[in-house]
Each structure stands twice: as C-alpha cells, then as structure tokens.
Design a protein around this motif. Structure first.
Motif, PDB file in Angstrom:
ATOM      1  N   GLN A   1     -37.060   2.304  22.802  1.00  0.00           N
ATOM      2  CA  GLN A   1     -38.182   2.684  23.659  1.00  0.00           C
ATOM      3  C   GLN A   1     -37.964   3.983  24.429  1.00  0.00           C
ATOM      4  N   SER A   2     -36.710   4.437  24.500  1.00  0.00           N
ATOM      5  CA  SER A   2     -36.488   5.639  25.304  1.00  0.00           C
ATOM      6  C   SER A   2     -35.238   6.361  24.805  1.00  0.00           C
ATOM      7  N   GLY A   3     -35.044   7.541  25.367  1.00  0.00           N
ATOM      8  CA  GLY A   3     -33.821   8.298  25.108  1.00  0.00           C
ATOM      9  C   GLY A   3     -33.669   8.745  23.665  1.00  0.00           C
ATOM     10  N   GLN A   4     -32.400   8.997  23.273  1.00  0.00           N
ATOM     11  CA  GLN A   4     -32.088   9.551  21.951  1.00  0.00           C
ATOM     12  C   GLN A   4     -32.552   8.651  20.814  1.00  0.00           C
ATOM     13  N   GLY A   5     -32.372   7.335  20.993  1.00  0.00           N
ATOM     14  CA  GLY A   5     -32.742   6.380  19.943  1.00  0.00           C
ATOM     15  C   GLY A   5     -34.213   6.500  19.602  1.00  0.00           C
ATOM     16  N   HIS A   6     -35.051   6.543  20.644  1.00  0.00           N
ATOM     17  CA  HIS A   6     -36.489   6.662  20.439  1.00  0.00           C
ATOM     18  C   HIS A   6     -36.835   8.005  19.791  1.00  0.00           C
ATOM     19  N   LEU A   7     -36.180   9.045  20.285  1.00  0.00           N
ATOM     20  CA  LEU A   7     -36.462  10.399  19.776  1.00  0.00           C
ATOM     21  C   LEU A   7     -36.154  10.499  18.275  1.00  0.00           C
ATOM     22  N   LYS A   8     -35.019   9.924  17.887  1.00  0.00           N
ATOM     23  CA  LYS A   8     -34.621   9.962  16.472  1.00  0.00           C
ATOM     24  C   LYS A   8     -35.625   9.215  15.613  1.00  0.00           C
ATOM     25  N   TRP A   9     -35.989   8.009  16.080  1.00  0.00           N
ATOM     26  CA  TRP A   9     -36.949   7.188  15.336  1.00  0.00           C
ATOM     27  C   TRP A   9     -38.277   7.936  15.214  1.00  0.00           C
ATOM     28  N   ARG A  10     -38.712   8.523  16.329  1.00  0.00           N
ATOM     29  CA  ARG A  10     -39.981   9.234  16.363  1.00  0.00           C
ATOM     30  C   ARG A  10     -39.986  10.413  15.392  1.00  0.00           C
ATOM     31  N   ARG A  11     -38.861  11.138  15.357  1.00  0.00           N
ATOM     32  CA  ARG A  11     -38.779  12.286  14.434  1.00  0.00           C
ATOM     33  C   ARG A  11     -38.885  11.830  12.997  1.00  0.00           C
ATOM     34  N   MET A  12     -38.159  10.734  12.663  1.00  0.00           N
ATOM     35  CA  MET A  12     -38.148  10.267  11.276  1.00  0.00           C
ATOM     36  C   MET A  12     -39.540   9.832  10.825  1.00  0.00           C
ATOM     37  N   VAL A  13     -40.233   9.087  11.702  1.00  0.00           N
ATOM     38  CA  VAL A  13     -41.572   8.613  11.323  1.00  0.00           C
ATOM     39  C   VAL A  13     -42.569   9.776  11.405  1.00  0.00           C
TER      40      VAL A  13
ATOM     41  N   LEU B   1     -43.475   4.162   3.935  1.00  0.00           N
ATOM     42  CA  LEU B   1     -42.389   3.183   3.967  1.00  0.00           C
ATOM     43  C   LEU B   1     -41.282   3.536   2.968  1.00  0.00           C
ATOM     44  N   SER B   2     -41.677   3.911   1.751  1.00  0.00           N
ATOM     45  CA  SER B   2     -40.675   4.284   0.744  1.00  0.00           C
ATOM     46  C   SER B   2     -39.853   5.461   1.251  1.00  0.00           C
ATOM     47  N   GLU B   3     -40.521   6.392   1.902  1.00  0.00           N
ATOM     48  CA  GLU B   3     -39.790   7.559   2.406  1.00  0.00           C
ATOM     49  C   GLU B   3     -38.826   7.167   3.523  1.00  0.00           C
ATOM     50  N   LEU B   4     -39.283   6.256   4.405  1.00  0.00           N
ATOM     51  CA  LEU B   4     -38.424   5.835   5.519  1.00  0.00           C
ATOM     52  C   LEU B   4     -37.200   5.061   5.034  1.00  0.00           C
ATOM     53  N   ILE B   5     -37.355   4.347   3.922  1.00  0.00           N
ATOM     54  CA  ILE B   5     -36.238   3.556   3.388  1.00  0.00           C
ATOM     55  C   ILE B   5     -35.075   4.475   2.997  1.00  0.00           C
ATOM     56  N   THR B   6     -35.412   5.636   2.451  1.00  0.00           N
ATOM     57  CA  THR B   6     -34.352   6.528   1.980  1.00  0.00           C
ATOM     58  C   THR B   6     -34.011   7.635   2.984  1.00  0.00           C
ATOM     59  N   ALA B   7     -34.888   7.831   4.003  1.00  0.00           N
ATOM     60  CA  ALA B   7     -34.674   8.966   4.927  1.00  0.00           C
ATOM     61  C   ALA B   7     -33.443   8.756   5.803  1.00  0.00           C
ATOM     62  N   THR B   8     -32.830   9.859   6.211  1.00  0.00           N
ATOM     63  CA  THR B   8     -31.707   9.769   7.143  1.00  0.00           C
ATOM     64  C   THR B   8     -32.033  10.592   8.391  1.00  0.00           C
ATOM     65  N   ASP B   9     -31.462  10.199   9.519  1.00  0.00           N
ATOM     66  CA  ASP B   9     -31.690  10.957  10.749  1.00  0.00           C
ATOM     67  C   ASP B   9     -30.679  12.109  10.855  1.00  0.00           C
ATOM     68  N   SER B  10     -30.662  12.799  12.000  1.00  0.00           N
ATOM     69  CA  SER B  10     -29.823  13.988  12.149  1.00  0.00           C
ATOM     70  C   SER B  10     -28.334  13.662  12.030  1.00  0.00           C
ATOM     71  N   ASP B  11     -27.968  12.361  12.225  1.00  0.00           N
ATOM     72  CA  ASP B  11     -26.559  11.971  12.050  1.00  0.00           C
ATOM     73  C   ASP B  11     -26.293  11.381  10.666  1.00  0.00           C
ATOM     74  N   GLY B  12     -27.272  11.514   9.781  1.00  0.00           N
ATOM     75  CA  GLY B  12     -27.093  11.002   8.425  1.00  0.00           C
ATOM     76  C   GLY B  12     -27.261   9.494   8.326  1.00  0.00           C
ATOM     77  N   GLU B  13     -27.823   8.867   9.388  1.00  0.00           N
ATOM     78  CA  GLU B  13     -27.973   7.399   9.354  1.00  0.00           C
ATOM     79  C   GLU B  13     -29.357   6.981   8.875  1.00  0.00           C
ATOM     80  N   ARG B  14     -29.380   5.826   8.200  1.00  0.00           N
ATOM     81  CA  ARG B  14     -30.657   5.291   7.728  1.00  0.00           C
ATOM     82  C   ARG B  14     -31.198   4.250   8.713  1.00  0.00           C
ATOM     83  N   LEU B  15     -32.514   3.981   8.644  1.00  0.00           N
ATOM     84  CA  LEU B  15     -33.097   2.932   9.491  1.00  0.00           C
ATOM     85  C   LEU B  15     -32.697   1.568   8.940  1.00  0.00           C
ATOM     86  N   SER B  16     -32.363   0.652   9.845  1.00  0.00           N
ATOM     87  CA  SER B  16     -31.998  -0.707   9.403  1.00  0.00           C
ATOM     88  C   SER B  16     -33.258  -1.430   8.930  1.00  0.00           C
ATOM     89  N   ASP B  17     -33.052  -2.534   8.198  1.00  0.00           N
ATOM     90  CA  ASP B  17     -34.203  -3.313   7.752  1.00  0.00           C
ATOM     91  C   ASP B  17     -35.045  -3.797   8.931  1.00  0.00           C
TER      92      ASP B  17
END
Ligand code: HEM
Length: 406
Positions: free
Chosen positions: A95-107, A215-231
């Motif tokens: 909901q806030s901070g870096q975690g939210h920012l990363k999620w927001r960028r990916m979506v 959704l297909s794109e989010l499954i394979t996308a990685t954030d700035s640290d190279g991490e993928r979104l969990s299920d």
C-alpha cells in the motif's frame, strides 16, 4: 461560521437536492469551512476537505495514508467490516513506499497510449454487441444495466485474458466483492474465495500458454531488482483491477450519458462536432456531482492542510467532486462546458495512488460515447431528470438506473 457559534457537524455523505445536482453545502464549505466536521454512516467522525488545493495536497502527501485499518481510524460504513476501504481488499497489495511503487510501475507500464489505441476497436465492438441486444429488446431500456455495467467487466476480462464464457461470473464476483451492503457476509466470502481460486488456476494455465494480455505480461515481468510478482500478488492484482475498474467505470458511463442527455443541447453539440468527444469525457468526469464518498485518508501525526492544523488520529474525507467545482481553479465551474481545456479535474485522484487505469477508463468512456452517438443519435432520457435516482450505497455512487429511449 461566526465566533461563539457552535461548530456544526454535518452528516456525510451530504444529501443532494436532485440526482445530478451537487449539494449546495459544497460551495458554502469551500468558502467558509474548508475543513469541516462530518459524521460518517458508521457514526464515527471525520474531517471533510472540499477545496481543490486542499484535496490535491492531501492526496499527494504520503502522511495522509490509505491505511484505514489503522487503530483509531474512522470506520466509513455502518456494516461490521467498515466497508471496502477498511477491509482486507486493500491489504493484499503493497500500500505504500517502495513496494507499492514497484508494483505500480510493473502494472502501470502496460497502460500505454499505444496499447489503449489497440484496445479501442475491441471496446467499440463490445459496445456495439451490447447495444444490439438493447436495440433488439426495444425502448425504453436501462442504459446502465444494458451497457454501463457489462462493458467494463468484459474489458477487464480482456486485460486478464479471461474467455468470453466466464465474463458473467466475473461480473457477479465483482458486484459481490464491492457491494458490501447488498450481499451477506457468507456470499461475499464465497465470491472472494471462488474468484481467488479461479484466478489461481487461470494464472497457472497462462504460465504454460501465455496470451497477449496484461496478466500474461505480469507473470513474466520483472521489477527493477529482477524480481517477479508472486502468485498471491498476481491474484491480488487481478482482484484490484476488477474492484477498482469495474463499478467506477460502469457508474461513470451512466452518469456521463445522463448528464449529456439531461440538457439535449449538450447531446446535439456532440452530434454536430465529434471532435469534442475527448474533452466532453473529461468534463463529465469533472462535473459528476455523484461519485460516491470521495477518498478517505488517515493521519497518524499532526499535519497541516492549507492554514488548518489536523491532529494525529484524524480521518480525512477528500471530496474530489466538491474540489472539481472549485471556482478558484475552474472558470464557470457550475457550467458543463464540453470543450473545457485544460481540465485538471481530480476524478482520478492525485499523487502516488492516482488511478492506474485512467488511460483505459478514458478510452472506454470515449469509445462508448462515440458508438452511442453513431448508433442512437435520437437517444434521450425516458424519464424526467427529477426522477433519476442515486445509488445510496458506498463507495462509488452513481445512478441506480439510466432509463433511455431513442
Ligand atoms: C471512470 C472510471 C474510474 C475512476 C473514476 C477511477 C478513480 C480512481 C481513483 C479516484 C483512484 C485513487 C484511489 C486512491 O487514491 O485511494 C483510483 C485508483 C486506482 N484505479 Fe481507478 N478509476 C476508474 C477506472 C479504473 C480502471 C478502468 C482501472 C483498471 C482496470 C482502474 C484501476 C485503478 C487502480 C489499480 C488503482 C489503485 C492505484 C494505486 O493504488 O496505486 N481504475 N481510481
């Protein structure tokens, strides 16, 4: 308010004289009481902001948190859970901070202008299909039920790569998860569980056979640290898109059409000049006097807004609709001017949480309006404006139905 007068506490939401009209109190509060005390449907108190500058500041300031589950935050609704803002719907994603920012960028990077332009013909096709059915049944029709409600959920199904045959289940789940007042707790929990289970296996299937969807794109996308979104985050994202993008857009389609038809000069102006569709949609978003309760925020430290101090522990209600009528920002704010430009309305919020789907919402509204003007130029309200009825539930607002004929 003069010195010595007792401070008034208004009931919130403030009742309006008519479905499409703003409450007269908005103007008075903006002028004389920009931080007003209100009682929410739960009975808890909050501070209501109605000035454009104040609403924008609160929405852009991270000290005004979305975490309405915080101890001491006001409950919005009178239902036990406190409504959608206080429920765990909002807790499943950062909901806030870096975690939210990363999620927001990916979506957010999926919602490009190019992608919206590519989606538009499909959205127009959906509008045509829904209008075919409406026209086949003949007038009068409820434009909200026939077009406004199904269209956005079908579009979200496209985003998630969900097959057409499952669209109606999605519509039901969405309605149930958002309308906490209309359904019982059991039905809501069942809908949430069924929806999560569906998305879980849908994500599994997409992994082995990805499509050309978000959704297909989010499954394979990685954030700035190279991490993928969990299920779990992928499921929560699907849910967030449905909850955030369905009823809001459905409501706005109904409101927009009702506002345009309530004064036929507006409709005729659009028929004569289609280049106004884009600015007309923005003006409908600004002019909507009926978008639910606005956005609640909670502050856990003493904060100032404009010249006012707010104590730690205050829940603030930001009324974007009242702010959108602020004469300090919008000339002739009480007039619906279909060519208004610039139009810096706050209908999509502002700041770190501003609407992630706004490019899509705009595309949907523009597509619907264009198709309606083409297909049903003789469209008119089938009832007197005075007979339009608001949705009284929380939190999205809108009209209960939009009866039309052509
Ligand atoms: C006319 C239609 C819409 C309106 C008026 C609207 C309005 C809003 C507003 C005011 C917010 C800010 C919430 C906050 O600050 O707490 C928001 C956030 C959001 N909206 Fe929309 N929305 C609409 C359509 C959509 C659509 C079509 C989607 C996607 C399918 C969408 C996805 C989102 C998401 C994911 C957020 C959360 C963003 C975040 O927390 O970072 N919205 N919307």
């Amino acid at each position: 308010m003069g010195a010595g007068e007792p401070e008034e506490v208004l009931d919130y939401p403030i009742p309006s004289p008519a479905a499409l009209e703003p409450p007269p109190e908005w103007a008075r509060l903006r002028d004389r009481c920009p931080v007003a005390r209100v009682t929410l449907p739960s009975g808890d108190e909050a501070s209501l902001l109605t000035r454009y500058a104040d609403v924008k500041q609160a929405l852009s300031d991270p000290r005004f948190s979305r975490r309405l589950t915080a101890k001491g935050a006001a409950r919005i609704a009178d239902s036990e859970s406190g409504g959608v803002f206080s429920s765990d719907t909002t807790d499943a994603l950062p909901q806030s901070g870096q975690g939210h920012l990363k999620w927001r960028r990916m979506v957010g990077r999926w919602f490009t202008a190019k992608r919206m332009a590519a989606l538009r013909p499909g959205i127009e096709e959906i509008a045509h299909r829904l209008l075919d059915d409406m026209v086949k049944s003949g007038p009068p029709a409820d434009l909200k039920a026939g077009l406004g409600f199904p269209l956005p959920v079908w579009v979200i199904c496209t985003l998630l790569g969900v097959p057409d045959s499952d669209r109606d289940r999605f519509a039901y789940w969405s309605d149930t998860m958002l309308n906490l007042t209309r359904y019982g707790d059991d039905e809501i929990s069942q809908a949430q569980a069924a929806f999560a289970a569906y998305l879980g296996s849908h994500i599994e299937a997409k992994r082995s056979a990805p499509g050309d969807d978000l959704l297909s794109e989010l499954i394979t996308a990685t954030d700035s640290d190279g991490e993928r979104l969990s299920d779990a985050t992928l499921v929560a994202t699907g849910k967030a898109l449905l909850v955030a993008g369905h009823e809001t857009t459905a409501t706005m389609i109904g409101e927009m059409v009702a506002m345009l038809l309530s004064d036929r000069r507006r409709w005729k102006r659009l028929l004569a000049d289609r280049s106004l569709v884009r600015t007309a949609v923005e003006e409908a978003l600004r002019f909507d006097a009926n978008p639910g309760i606005g956005l609640p925020r909670y502050i856990s430290e003493d904060t100032e807004i404009g010249e006012h101090s707010l104590a730690a522990g205050t829940t603030v209600m930001c009324s974007m609709a009242a702010a959108n009528r602020d004469v300090a920002v919008f000339a002739n704010a009480a007039d619906m001017d279909l060519g208004r430009s610039p139009n810096t309305h706050l209908a999509f919020g502002s700041g770190a949480h501003s609407c992630l789907g706004q490019a899509l919402a705009r595309t949907e509204l523009q597509a619907v309006l264009t198709v309606l003007l083409d297909r049903l130029p003789s469209l008119e309200l089938a009832v007197d404006v005075a007979e339009l009825r608001r949705v009284e539930g929380l939190p999205v607002g809108g009209l209960r139905e939009v009866p039309v004929r052509w």
